[in-house]
Design an enzyme around this catalytic site. Sequence first.
Site, PDB file in Angstrom:
ATOM      1  N   CYS A  44       0.826  -1.210   0.000  1.00  0.00           N
ATOM      2  CA  CYS A  44       0.000   0.000   0.000  1.00  0.00           C
ATOM      3  C   CYS A  44       0.860   1.259   0.000  1.00  0.00           C
ATOM      4  CB  CYS A  44      -0.949   0.017   1.191  1.00  0.00           C
ATOM      5  SG  CYS A  44      -2.334  -1.122   1.001  1.00  0.00           S
TER       6      CYS A  44
ATOM      7  N   LYS B 182       0.915   3.444  -3.191  1.00  0.00           N
ATOM      8  CA  LYS B 182      -0.185   4.326  -3.602  1.00  0.00           C
ATOM      9  C   LYS B 182       0.379   5.648  -4.117  1.00  0.00           C
ATOM     10  CE  LYS B 182      -4.150   3.221  -0.686  1.00  0.00           C
ATOM     11  NZ  LYS B 182      -5.047   3.695   0.369  1.00  0.00           N
TER      12      LYS B 182
ATOM     13  N   ASP C 135     -14.228   7.021   0.949  1.00  0.00           N
ATOM     14  CA  ASP C 135     -14.604   5.783   1.627  1.00  0.00           C
ATOM     15  C   ASP C 135     -13.898   4.589   1.025  1.00  0.00           C
ATOM     16  OD1 ASP C 135     -15.996   4.324   3.618  1.00  0.00           O
ATOM     17  OD2 ASP C 135     -17.637   5.762   3.452  1.00  0.00           O
TER      18      ASP C 135
ATOM     19  N   ASP D  30     -11.560  -3.888   2.539  1.00  0.00           N
ATOM     20  CA  ASP D  30     -12.423  -2.738   2.269  1.00  0.00           C
ATOM     21  C   ASP D  30     -13.909  -3.103   2.368  1.00  0.00           C
ATOM     22  OD1 ASP D  30     -10.598  -0.627   1.948  1.00  0.00           O
ATOM     23  OD2 ASP D  30     -10.139  -1.251  -0.093  1.00  0.00           O
TER      24      ASP D  30
ATOM     25  N   HIS E 257      -7.929 -10.514 -14.813  1.00  0.00           N
ATOM     26  CA  HIS E 257      -7.268  -9.970 -15.990  1.00  0.00           C
ATOM     27  C   HIS E 257      -5.787  -9.803 -15.669  1.00  0.00           C
ATOM     28  CE1 HIS E 257      -7.000  -7.922 -19.811  1.00  0.00           C
ATOM     29  NE2 HIS E 257      -6.284  -6.987 -19.245  1.00  0.00           N
TER      30      HIS E 257
ATOM     31  N   ASP F  52     -10.632   0.904   7.151  1.00  0.00           N
ATOM     32  CA  ASP F  52      -9.451   0.095   7.423  1.00  0.00           C
ATOM     33  C   ASP F  52      -8.207   0.952   7.249  1.00  0.00           C
ATOM     34  OD1 ASP F  52      -9.784   0.239   4.658  1.00  0.00           O
ATOM     35  OD2 ASP F  52      -9.063  -1.799   4.300  1.00  0.00           O
TER      36      ASP F  52
END
Length: 375
Positions: free
Chosen positions: A45, A48, A77, A118, A167, A254
């Site tokens: 993460c 990001k 959110d 999430d 994919h 989260d």
Amino acid sequence: AECDDAVEALSAAAEHLAGTAPVSFETAPADAEIRLTRFTRGLGCACKLRPQDLEKVLGALPTPDDPAVMVGTATADDAAVYRLRDDLAIVQTVDFFTPVVDDPYDFGAISAANSLSDLYAMGAEPRFALSVVGFPPQRLPLSALERILEGAVDVAREAGISIIGGHSVEDPEPKFGLAVTGVAHPDKILSNSGALPGDALVLTKPIGTGIVATAIKRGLAETEVAQSAIETMRTLNRVVAEAMAGLEIHACTDVTGFGLLGHLREMAVGSRLDVELHFDAVPILRGARELATADVVPGGSLDNLEHVAPHVDWSSNRSRVDKILLADAQTSGGLLVALPPEEAESLVADLHQQVVPSAGIIGRFTAAGTGRIAV
Ligand code: CO
Ligand code: CO
């Protein structure tokens, strides 16, 4: 020895690019030697986009005007919520990132747990998932991809769902994640912005995974430190979500790439409240403080700190390392929950019984405000 290997690999790559040699898989590492974090710059993460950049880009987009959209781009959110009927909404999320650990199986498991998180944060029940894959077949054996998928399948099974499609694209950096579809009753959706003054703040997993992942990448993490971070990251938030089901939850999210402070800030701003964080109550992964002190910190965590710092009032005894820990970009972090204090006590007691030992009350929402955080 590593430098010599690198010289050889670089020469081979240069020859290949010059067109004199065919692609060779002989230099691809054997399964046991694969260290996925060598194939990426960002980690989990922490890869990001910078929150300050993202805000700029997303702010310029039109907001959707479909009346069935219950939760869309207007609030920061965890997942999108789309009303199908008065008693049924689809809750949809997608999350994927670069390797945060070296072992392909662990990476797949962690990424799957992170993607599912999430939905748990929104109070939704996951139903199925699709995988999103970026993979460099010239740099890694396909068996690595197989292991990544196996890890994800196992965690999806723990969540009670299947991965029913996906994919993949060729990509010099491996990337993996899931798009997860879930359902919820429209009245039962949890958002990150409904906290009330006096609410207690509960966190269910220790923080510091960004720091430990950086140590893993640099070869600095002791085995037990790495192992406990991996265990934390691959643990689903399902048990917590189920324990929350009967309680009066006001807000939930989260903790992931923007760190504890970043996600708390979103919750406080969305709820138009100020919040007080009790530093000593925040659970921290073993080894993370020592590593942060040695400056083993991902760039994303420093970006997070810079972004949130203007909105934080620090007590004078907070060190730079304390601040970095609170802003550390998490991968597959715990749930951050706002609920009445008595309910918080019973949630934490329940979670301690259900082997979620790190769950605890880490602060409270004080009064109406602009989302300031007092640490
Ligand atoms: Co989230
Ligand atoms: Co996410």
